[in-house]
Design an enzyme around this catalytic site. Structure first.
Site, PDB file in Angstrom:
ATOM      1  CG  HIS A  85       6.961  -2.130   2.007  1.00 43.51           C
ATOM      2  ND1 HIS A  85       6.872  -0.965   2.719  1.00 43.51           N
ATOM      3  CD2 HIS A  85       5.736  -2.712   2.076  1.00 43.51           C
ATOM      4  CE1 HIS A  85       5.650  -0.832   3.213  1.00 43.51           C
ATOM      5  NE2 HIS A  85       4.944  -1.884   2.839  1.00 43.51           N
ATOM      6  CD  GLN A 110      -6.031  -3.643   2.994  1.00 45.42           C
ATOM      7  OE1 GLN A 110      -5.978  -4.114   1.845  1.00 45.42           O
ATOM      8  NE2 GLN A 110      -5.047  -3.796   3.852  1.00 45.42           N
ATOM      9  CD  GLN A 124      -1.806  -8.792   4.566  1.00 44.40           C
ATOM     10  OE1 GLN A 124      -2.667  -7.914   4.615  1.00 44.40           O
ATOM     11  NE2 GLN A 124      -0.546  -8.531   4.259  1.00 44.40           N
ATOM     12  CG  ASP A 139       0.882  -7.144   8.060  1.00 43.72           C
ATOM     13  OD1 ASP A 139       0.393  -6.488   8.984  1.00 43.72           O
ATOM     14  OD2 ASP A 139       1.622  -6.642   7.193  1.00 43.72           O
ATOM     15  CD  GLU A 194      15.982  -0.775   3.958  1.00 44.77           C
ATOM     16  OE1 GLU A 194      16.354  -1.936   3.736  1.00 44.77           O
ATOM     17  OE2 GLU A 194      16.169   0.169   3.162  1.00 44.77           O
ATOM     18  CG  MET A 252      -1.888  -1.209   1.177  1.00 41.36           C
ATOM     19  SD  MET A 252      -3.416  -0.967   2.082  1.00 41.36           S
ATOM     20  CE  MET A 252      -2.817  -0.664   3.709  1.00 41.36           C
ATOM     21  N   GLY A 253       2.148   1.089  -0.425  1.00 48.13           N
ATOM     22  CA  GLY A 253       3.051   2.238  -0.517  1.00 48.13           C
ATOM     23  C   GLY A 253       3.614   2.640   0.834  1.00 48.13           C
ATOM     24  CB  ALA A 254       3.931   4.595   3.277  1.00 50.15           C
TER      25      ALA A 254
HETATM   26  O1  PAF Z   1      -0.064  -5.774   3.686  1.00 51.50           O
HETATM   27  C1  PAF Z   1      -0.495  -4.868   2.940  1.00 51.50           C
HETATM   28  O2  PAF Z   1       0.176  -3.860   2.671  1.00 51.50           O
HETATM   29  C2  PAF Z   1      -1.904  -4.979   2.362  1.00 51.50           C
HETATM   30  O3  PAF Z   1      -2.766  -5.617   3.252  1.00 51.50           O
HETATM   31  C3  PAF Z   1      -1.921  -5.674   0.987  1.00 51.50           C
HETATM   32  C4  PAF Z   1      -1.443  -7.108   1.079  1.00 51.50           C
HETATM   33  C5  PAF Z   1      -1.059  -4.898   0.008  1.00 51.50           C
HETATM   34  C6  PAF Z   1      -3.361  -5.683   0.450  1.00 51.50           C
HETATM   35  O4  PAF Z   1      -3.857  -4.410   0.299  1.00 51.50           O
END
Ligand code: PAF
Length: 282
Positions: free
Chosen positions: A37, A61, A153, A150, A35, A30-32
């Protein structure tokens, strides 16, 4: 780096790569970007011929009282960082392309989505499962990379990918932490300096309890007490959503610990909600 905004063009581009027998590693975000990511991006690059990243702040979400409008957005800086990482494709759709008029399909991973964070964020994992299914269908990756931070998730995405016979292999990568142990998260940007120092308390709690489990503390009830006492001792933690020990596959709370378990916390510091977890084997 190729920036693609239209799902159909992204699908065609991926098809072209797959037809040439190139593997595609995909990191949905979701950007922003931080490290954490970038560690996923590096893993995707290492293991695949083509690296694709998506940036999309998925509205479905976020709950009605959550931080959708103030979620950090820094697209220019993100593009720069992805270029530096030699990412091949950035998929950058907008709401009108992801959820066009008449959109009516949702994916619900029952049971797993209601536990832990699901209890406090109703509908959150429906939004996640739906958008991840769409992204996997659009990007068609060989492998998709998610962070262990997460944890719930990752369990839900794995279940969905299996249940829906999706092609992509779901790869889970370790949580990246600051020096004091705070798990990297885009939401850390919300913390005031005094809260930032106290936020490392979540990791300290996980670490201490993990040591106690290894030293013989095997009662779920006592572990929950220990975690609540430790977190409760930090005056800047304004609420503990949960702090407990779980089965890492079913996400059920565990009473008698054997094998591998998941320690997980969700706590609030003012308006910021922090989560963290740790796998422990006995
Ligand atoms: O973990 C995230 O950043 C979000 O939940 C994802 C997997 C990109 C879905 O929007």
């Amino acid at each position: 780096m190729e920036i693609i905004r239209i799902p159909r063009i992204m699908q065609d581009t991926s098809r072209g790569h797959l037809l040439r027998s190139r593997t595609i590693g995909f990191v949905p975000t979701m950007g922003a970007l931080h490290e954490g990511h970038l560690s996923l991006v590096r893993m995707a690059r290492e293991e695949n011929n083509v690296t694709a990243v998506s940036i999309y702040v998925n509205p479905t979400q976020f709950g009605p009282n959550e931080d959708l409008t103030k979620y950090p957005r820094q697209i220019d800086a993100d593009i720069e960082r992805l270029r530096e990482e030699a990412v091949d494709i950035l998929f950058l759709p907008d709401d009108s392309l992801m959820y066009p008029a008449g959109f009516a399909t949702e994916i619900e991973v029952k049971g797993l989505s209601e536990r832990m964070c699901g209890h406090f964020r109703p509908g959150h994992f429906r939004g996640v499962a739906t958008v991840v299914a769409k992204l996997l269908n659009i990007v068609r990756p060989t492998r998709a990379y998610f962070g262990q931070k997460d944890f719930q998730q990752t369990v839900i995405v794995r279940r969905m990918a299996k249940d829906l016979n999706l092609d992509a292999e779901i790869v889970i990568c370790p949580t990246i932490r600051e020096e004091d142990g705070l798990a990297l998260s885009s939401r850390n940007a919300y913390l005031q300096p005094h809260q930032r120092a106290a936020a490392a308390g979540l990791y300290k709690c996980l670490n201490n309890v993990s040591r106690e489990i290894k030293a013989g503390l095997h009662s779920g009830a006592r572990i929950r007490d220990r975690m609540e006492n430790m977190l409760g001792g930090e005056p800047l933690i304004s609420a503990i959503d949960y702090a407990s020990v779980y089965d890492p596959e079913t996400l059920d709370e565990v009473e008698d610990i054997t094998g591998e378990v998941l320690l997980a916390i969700a706590a609030r510091m003012g308006t910021t909600r922090l989560i963290d977890n740790m796998l422990v084997s006995v």
